[in-house]
Scaffold this active site. Structure first.
Site, PDB file in Angstrom:
ATOM      1  N   GLU A 169      -9.435  -5.948   6.287  1.00  0.00           N
ATOM      2  CA  GLU A 169      -8.806  -4.623   6.193  1.00  0.00           C
ATOM      3  C   GLU A 169      -9.916  -3.559   6.247  1.00  0.00           C
ATOM      4  OE1 GLU A 169      -7.070  -4.323   2.287  1.00  0.00           O
ATOM      5  OE2 GLU A 169      -5.931  -2.506   2.747  1.00  0.00           O
ATOM      6  N   LYS A 196       0.393  -0.942   7.113  1.00  0.00           N
ATOM      7  CA  LYS A 196       0.597  -1.608   5.820  1.00  0.00           C
ATOM      8  C   LYS A 196       1.826  -1.048   5.097  1.00  0.00           C
ATOM      9  CE  LYS A 196      -2.195  -2.891   1.752  1.00  0.00           C
ATOM     10  NZ  LYS A 196      -3.532  -2.703   1.141  1.00  0.00           N
ATOM     11  N   CYS A 235      -3.500  -7.360   3.209  1.00  0.00           N
ATOM     12  CA  CYS A 235      -3.880  -7.492   1.808  1.00  0.00           C
ATOM     13  C   CYS A 235      -2.698  -7.541   0.839  1.00  0.00           C
ATOM     14  CB  CYS A 235      -4.876  -6.381   1.444  1.00  0.00           C
ATOM     15  SG  CYS A 235      -5.873  -6.853  -0.005  1.00  0.00           S
TER      16      CYS A 235
HETATM   17  C1  ACM Z   1      -5.535  -4.228  -1.303  1.00  0.00           C
HETATM   18  O1  ACM Z   1      -4.371  -4.223  -0.928  1.00  0.00           O
HETATM   19  N1  ACM Z   1      -6.517  -3.845  -0.546  1.00  0.00           N
HETATM   20  C2  ACM Z   1      -5.863  -4.714  -2.661  1.00  0.00           C
END
Ligand code: ACM
Length: 269
Positions: free
Chosen positions: A38, A111, A148
């Protein structure tokens, strides 16, 4: 096919340095699928909104440094690359992952589950897309992407698998200890390959330290670990996976992982 992940320690906002680092890791590599962390070229723990804006890139910009590097690497390695970056779209910023193949951006994921202070920096995504891709021998498979913290919500991986994902690429900047032990379960309960690419190092913003836990790992549809690295390791890890082996989701002669779901009995909200 040959898949891989990169685990690295990026420098905060030093995009050129971070791109050179990854360029060095990919020199001479040939692969089918490579997953990067990420926000791999920017760092994660942003100190201001100005900092986020300063590294945001638009998929429409042919000179965007990170997206251009990904296009070049996809040609040089022959691989599909999945990598996190800050996406600018109109006045919105997203914590996004680009899917890049053959020198072009063929997919983008924003995301959905924003973690902690990301909620004040980014707009959330609203869907879990799955991308039809092929490996270097022309074999087709379906690639899902989540980023993530999405791992914490089983619905994310399940949404990808219900759309036929054989492999889930999972660019990450993990700070919580639970994800590495949870990903084998996400893989098993969905009978899917998962590839988590994490980073290491510590970043500080507003005197708050965030330490990234490394432990990138790839899991197979039985929940077994195919490749893993430690808390401090850096570099590229390559391993073999066969996406087609994720497709038989028959559990016993009379049980099927997806067809046996009793959707009327589930409470989703
Ligand atoms: C995250 O979602 N980078 C902990």
């Amino acid at each position: 096919m040959i898949a891989g992940f990169i685990q690295h320690e990026p420098r905060y906002l030093d995009v050129n340095w971070n791109l050179r680092l990854v360029d060095g890791l990919l020199g001479g590599v040939q692969a089918d699928l490579l997953v990067l962390p990420e926000l791999f070229a920017t760092g994660y723990h942003f100190r201001s909104m100005d900092d986020v804006h300063s590294v945001a890139e638009s998929v429409e910009d042919d000179n965007a440094p990170t997206l251009s590097a990904l296009k070049e690497w996809s040609v040089a390695t022959g691989a599909t690359l999945v990598a996190g970056y800050v996406e600018r779209h109109g006045s919105d910023l997203f914590n996004a992952a680009a899917v890049v193949r053959g020198g072009r951006i063929m997919g983008n994921y924003r995301k959905v589950h924003l973690f902690y202070k990301e909620k004040s920096l980014f707009a959330p995504g609203s869907k879990f897309p799955v991308f039809p891709v092929e490996n270097s021998s022309g074999e087709k498979y379906r690639l899902g992407v989540m980023i993530c913290f999405d791992w914490y919500f089983p619905e994310a991986a399940r949404s990808l698998v219900l759309q036929g994902a054989d492999v889930i690429a999972h660019p990450s900047n993990l700070v919580r200890r639970d994800c590495p032990r949870s990903m084998p379960i996400r893989a098993l309960e969905n009978h899917v390959f998962t590839i988590t690419a994490n980073r290491i190092g510590t970043e500080v913003a507003d005197e708050e330290h965030l330490t990234f836990i490394g432990q990138s790992r790839a899991c197979d549809p039985n929940g077994d670990i195919v490749a893993e690295v430690g808390r401090q390791d850096t570099g590229l890890s390559l391993f073999q996976i066969e996406p087609a082996s994720a497709r038989d989701r028959q559990i016993t002669a009379t049980n099927h992982l997806l067809n046996d779901r009793v959707t009327d009995a589930y409470v989703l909200s």
